[in-house]
Design an enzyme around this catalytic site. Structure first.
Site, short mmCIF file in Angstrom:
data_model
loop_
_atom_site.label_atom_id
_atom_site.label_comp_id
_atom_site.label_asym_id
_atom_site.label_seq_id
_atom_site.Cartn_x
_atom_site.Cartn_y
_atom_site.Cartn_z
N HIS A 149 1.47 -4.00 1.41
CA HIS A 149 0.35 -4.37 0.55
C HIS A 149 -0.87 -4.63 1.43
O HIS A 149 -0.75 -4.70 2.67
CB HIS A 149 0.67 -5.59 -0.31
CG HIS A 149 0.91 -6.84 0.47
ND1 HIS A 149 1.95 -6.98 1.37
CD2 HIS A 149 0.26 -8.04 0.48
CE1 HIS A 149 1.91 -8.19 1.90
NE2 HIS A 149 0.90 -8.85 1.38
N ASP A 190 -3.10 -9.96 6.63
CA ASP A 190 -2.07 -10.13 7.65
C ASP A 190 -1.09 -8.96 7.73
O ASP A 190 -0.18 -8.97 8.56
CB ASP A 190 -1.31 -11.46 7.45
CG ASP A 190 -0.65 -11.60 6.09
OD1 ASP A 190 -1.13 -10.97 5.13
OD2 ASP A 190 0.33 -12.35 5.97
#
Length: 301
Positions: free
Chosen positions: A61, A65
């Site tokens: 996704h 991060d």
């Protein structure tokens, strides 16, 4: 055989001894990288792992991060002389975000091919000889996990082919699973192939609440790598709020899906020593291990 290396095991922000969650799958001289957060290429260098062999980057996704390391990695790969295309596969709606990141790269001497996956249903595709199935997950944004299978063809049995008087020119066709006709007789692959060979299966899931899709698709994995954002069961409400999992939830999935081994990853930066909480998982699924950066396993077929 397939080599699996955790490149990073952290969530949200990198720490001095824990880069952000990513994983490298190496097979047959090429590799697949799953996610690419800040610091990914540094950990790859520390592990002396080749960046030039990366054929495909699978993105779970588009939270920072998991993708903020893409520009640096792609530039480094380009500086190493790459000219062949590189594939980036990510959930629906990701291409615009990834292309925005690529702007800072300027010129790359190779083509970056971005493909989007449905994030509401599983999708099957093939990369570097592995059958990959995406796993729709439940996070704040479109998010998928991945399950990879090495499907090996049964060994061809020349003695069987010779007894059936099958010309050598047809052997490859049969080994590839196709029928042939010899002297007006149909010869099927099962007549000349040995027993089915063992499948190697590796699954990777992070940034999600437990959903049924996970259990169904990761079933009987040789290695299941799953997020454990929080270790202590008392963090359950926090995990629900942030749409992550605690150790015991990951362990329950591993148990129900009958996997062989569970590696926990994607730890909260507030959890300095994930090892302190391993009993929350091992009491449910004994073959659980706390992931650490550059943890590696070779799975033989």
């Amino acid at each position: 055989m397939i080599d699996v290396t955790l490149i990073g095991t952290g969530g949200m922000v990198p720490l001095p001894d824990r880069f952000l969650a990513s994983c490298l799958i190496e097979y047959n001289g090429k590799s697949i990288l799953i996610d690419c957060g800040e610091g990914t290429q540094i950990s790859l260098r520390k592990g002396k792992l080749s960046m030039s062999k990366i054929d495909t980057i699978l993105i779970t996704h588009c939270h920072a991060d998991h993708i903020s390391g893409l520009p640096g990695l792609l530039l480094t790969i380009g500086n190493n002389g790459r000219t062949e295309p590189l594939n980036i596969i990510a959930p629906r709606g990701s291409a615009k975000i990834i292309n925005s990141l690529l702007i800072v790269c300027g010129y790359l001497p190779y083509e970056v091919r971005i493909s989007e996956l449905h994030d509401t249903k599983p999708v099957e595709f093939e990369q570097i000889g592995l059958k990959i199935t995406s796993i729709p997950l439940n996070h704040h944004i479109n998010c998928v996990g991945y399950s990879m299978e090495l499907l090996l063809k049964s060994h061809f049995q020349p003695d069987k082919a010779e007894k059936l008087n099958i010309p050598v020119k047809f052997w490859r066709t049969l080994h590839n699973g196709n029928n042939v006709t010899v002297d007006n007789k149909t010869i099927t692959p099962d007549m000349v192939l040995g027993e089915p060979r063992k499948t190697v299966k590796i699954s990777y899931v992070t940034d999600t609440r437990p959903v049924k899709n996970i259990n169904d698709i990761v079933k009987k994995s040789d290695l299941f790598i799953c997020e454990g954002m929080y270790g202590d069961d008392t963090q359950y409400d926090n995990a629900v709020k942030k749409m992550h999992m605690i150790f015991s939830e990951a362990a329950n999935i591993a148990l129900e899906a009958e996997v062989k081994e569970l590696w926990l990853t994607h730890f909260s930066p507030s959890m300095i020593n994930p090892e302190d909480y391993i009993n929350f998982a091992q009491n449910i699924f004994p073959d659980t291990y706390i992931g650490h950066d550059l943890m590696k396993k070779t799975i033989k077929n």
